[in-house]
Design an enzyme around this catalytic site. Structure first.
Site, PDB file in Angstrom:
ATOM      1  CG  ASP A  49      -1.630   1.407   1.075  1.00  0.00           C
ATOM      2  OD1 ASP A  49      -2.854   1.554   0.973  1.00  0.00           O
ATOM      3  OD2 ASP A  49      -1.442   2.456   2.179  1.00  0.00           O
ATOM      4  CE1 TYR A  54       0.298   8.358   2.207  1.00  0.00           C
ATOM      5  CE2 TYR A  54       1.482   5.643   1.948  1.00  0.00           C
ATOM      6  CZ  TYR A  54      -0.540   6.399   2.403  1.00  0.00           C
ATOM      7  OH  TYR A  54      -0.802   6.051   2.971  1.00  0.00           O
ATOM      8  CE  LYS A  79      -3.825   4.395   0.814  1.00  0.00           C
ATOM      9  NZ  LYS A  79      -2.748   4.785   1.228  1.00  0.00           N
ATOM     10  CG  HIS A 112      -4.690   9.663  -0.064  1.00  0.00           C
ATOM     11  ND1 HIS A 112      -3.407   9.302   0.213  1.00  0.00           N
ATOM     12  CD2 HIS A 112      -4.769   9.416   1.552  1.00  0.00           C
ATOM     13  CE1 HIS A 112      -2.927   9.403   1.151  1.00  0.00           C
ATOM     14  NE2 HIS A 112      -3.436   9.353   2.356  1.00  0.00           N
TER      15      HIS A 112
END
Ligand code: A2P
Length: 287
Positions: A49, A54, A79, A112
Site C-alpha cells: 500500500d 507519500y 491513492k 485519499h
C-alpha cells in the site's frame, strides 16, 4: 476467519485482496522505501500500500521490481491526492502513479481524502467528478478495484447517489484506542471492505500497559495483538515497519484467537494514538 497469511478477502467485484498489507506511509523515499518493499516481498508480503502523497511511489516500484515477483502475484494499491480532484486530473494522476510505480495496472486505487463542506460548498459534485474518473479508469481496465479512504457515511451516501459503481474499499484509521465503530458498521452493512491504516496507532499504542498485559496473555507482542484485533474486527490491516526483524513477526498472527470478551475490552479501551486527522473537522486540504 482467516487461517493463514496468504488468505484473501473478496471485494464486491470478486477481486481477491490479501488479508494483511504492507504499509509505506512515512517510509522515507529512496533506498529505505526500496529496500523495505524488497524485504517485505521477500518475507512473503504480497499486498503493498502506497500513495501519491507519500512521495515514495518510485522507490516502492523499484523495490517491487527488485523482488523479481511476477506482477500477477502482487496486490498493489496507491491513492489519488487532493490536488488532482476532478475527472481529467484524476485520469492523468493515475497514469502518473502507474508510471512512477513502473506497472501498467493497479489492483486498487483510492480517493485519499474526501472533499468536505468546510473546503467547498460544491464538495458533493467535486467528489462525484473525481469518482467519474475512477469509474472510467476501472472500466478501461487500468484498475482492478476502486475505493476511497477516510470517507464518512455522509460522503459515501452522497457518492452512491451520484455514481454507478460503488466504492469497494474504505481505508480508515483503526487501532486499539480508535475504532470508528459507527463508520465501520456502516461500511460492513454496505458491503464495503475496510482497510485499517495505522493499525498499531503509529506505534503510539505499543507501550500501553493494558495492551501489553493482554498480549502477554496470548504470548504475543502488542503489535501482533493489534494486527489480530484488526483482522478479527473485519479489517485488512496495513501495518508499517521499516525494521526487517518485524517483517516476519508481524506475519505471525495466525496461531491464536482473541476471545470475544477480550475483543470487547480492547474495543472499549480509552482513546489512544488517534492521529487527529478527521475529514470533517481537520480536512486534508487544511494541512
Ligand atoms: P519502524 O517503522 O521503525 O519499523 P502503524 O503501522 O500503526 O503506522 O505503526 C507504525 C509504527 O510501528 C512504526 O514506527 C514501526 O516502526 C512500529 N512497528 C511496527 N511493527 C512493530 C513491532 N512489531 N514492534 C514494535 N514496533 C513496531
Amino acid at each position: 476467519m482467516f487461517k493463514k497469511f496468504s488468505d484473501t478477502v473478496t471485494l464486491a467485484n470478486g477481486v481477491k485482496m490479501p488479508c494483511i498489507g504492507y504499509g509505506t506511509w512515512q517510509t522515507p523515499d529512496g533506498d529505505v522505501a526500496r529496500k523495505c518493499v524488497f524485504e517485505a516481498i521477500k518475507a512473503g508480503y504480497r499486498h503493498i500500500d502506497t500513495a501519491a502523497a507519500y512521495g515514495n511511489e518510485e522507490s516502492v516500484g523499484a523495490g517491487i521490481k527488485d523482488s523479481g515477483i511476477t506482477r500477477d502475484e502482487l496486490f498493489i494499491t496507491t491513492k489519488h491526492w487532493i490536488s488532482n480532484r476532478g475527472y481529467e486530473k484524476t485520469i492523468s494522476a493515475c497514469e502518473d502513479s502507474l508510471k512512477k510505480l513502473g506497472i501498467d495496472y493497479l489492483d486498487l486505487y483510492l480517493i485519499h481524502w474526501p472533499c468536505v463542506s468546510k473546503i467547498s460548498d460544491n464538495w458533493e459534485e467535486i467528489n462525484a467528478d473525481t469518482w467519474r474518473g475512477f469509474e472510467k479508469l476501472y472500466k478501461d481496465g487500468k484498475i482492478r478495484a476502486i475505493g476511497v479512504s477516510n470517507f464518512l457515511p455522509n460522503h459515501l451516501e452522497s457518492l452512491k447517489a451520484k455514481s454507478t459503481v460503488k466504492p469497494m474499499v474504505n481505508q480508515i484509521e483503526f487501532h486499539p484506542g480508535y475504532i470508528q465503530a459507527e463508520l465501520a458498521d456502516y461500511c460492513q452493512k454496505e458491503g464495503i471492505v475496510l482497510q485499517a491504516w495505522s493499525p498499531l496507532g503509529c506505534g503510539a499504542v505499543l507501550g500501553d500497559a493494558f495492551l501489553a498485559e493482554m498480549a502477554a496473555k496470548y504470548n504475543k507482542s502488542v503489535a501482533q495483538l493489534c494486527i489480530k484485533f484488526a483482522l478479527q474486527s473485519g479489517f485488512v490491516p496495513l501495518p508499517k515497519f521499516t525494521n526487517a526483524e518485524r517483517m516476519a513477526a508481524n506475519m505471525d498472527v495466525f496461531d491464536f484467537e482473541i476471545s470475544t470478551e477480550d475483543m470487547e475490552k480492547i474495543a472499549n479501551m480509552p482513546q489512544k494514538g488517534y492521529s487527529g486527522f478527521y475529514p470533517e473537522e481537520a480536512p486534508a486540504d487544511a494541512f
